[in-house]
Scaffold this motif. Sequence first.
Motif, PDB file in Angstrom:
ATOM      1  N   TYR A 122       0.834  -1.197   0.000  1.00  0.00           N
ATOM      2  CA  TYR A 122       0.000   0.000   0.000  1.00  0.00           C
ATOM      3  C   TYR A 122       0.874   1.253   0.000  1.00  0.00           C
ATOM      4  CZ  TYR A 122      -3.376   3.464   1.543  1.00  0.00           C
ATOM      5  OH  TYR A 122      -4.154   4.567   1.640  1.00  0.00           O
ATOM      6  N   GLN A 123       1.997   1.185   0.670  1.00  0.00           N
ATOM      7  CA  GLN A 123       2.912   2.313   0.740  1.00  0.00           C
ATOM      8  C   GLN A 123       3.411   2.714  -0.653  1.00  0.00           C
ATOM      9  OE1 GLN A 123       6.383   1.650   3.105  1.00  0.00           O
ATOM     10  NE2 GLN A 123       7.165   3.721   2.824  1.00  0.00           N
ATOM     11  N   ALA A 126       0.561   4.554  -2.456  1.00  0.00           N
ATOM     12  CA  ALA A 126       0.337   5.864  -1.855  1.00  0.00           C
ATOM     13  C   ALA A 126       1.469   6.828  -2.214  1.00  0.00           C
ATOM     14  CB  ALA A 126       0.212   5.724  -0.343  1.00  0.00           C
ATOM     15  N   ARG A 127       2.707   6.344  -2.225  1.00  0.00           N
ATOM     16  CA  ARG A 127       3.845   7.201  -2.566  1.00  0.00           C
ATOM     17  C   ARG A 127       3.762   7.669  -4.015  1.00  0.00           C
ATOM     18  NH1 ARG A 127       9.334   4.612  -1.633  1.00  0.00           N
ATOM     19  NH2 ARG A 127      10.037   6.697  -2.172  1.00  0.00           N
TER      20      ARG A 127
END
Length: 154
Positions: A122-123, A126-127
């Motif tokens: 997910y990171q 999102a990034r």
Amino acid sequence: MALGGGGGGSSGGRGRRRARKRPLSEINVTPLVDVMLVLLIIFMISAPLLTVGVPVELPKTEASAVETTDKPITVSIDQNGAIFIGEGEVRWEQLAIRVAEEGGAEAREKPVFIRADGRAPYQAVARVMARLSASGFTKLNLITDTAADETAEG
């Protein structure tokens, strides 16, 4: 000289030859139509397969499809978090520059489709979205598979 009819027979032979060599006034287009239909079917089947080359397993949602008239810029994220534009891998530092190059003169006004593998961190997703948003891209879209008939797992 009563046998001069042989000359008449030879002129009759020439008349037959003309009838045989007479050009066709009609063109048979059936083979052309057959070939064109086969090519049409081949292109209709193969065109969707050529759009995106990075294999990702999209998450399933119940959202409907988005209609767009502009050619979107596609950013893909694989299950390991690697970022791709088209089929080429892009380093994190070059993401905004490469997306702008891919979109052309009005890249920031075009929709950016983000295709992330369902198993991607997910990171990473999102990034990428935050980086593109901070770079001035306002039309960010997450691409998912529609699965209206499946029930949500709980």
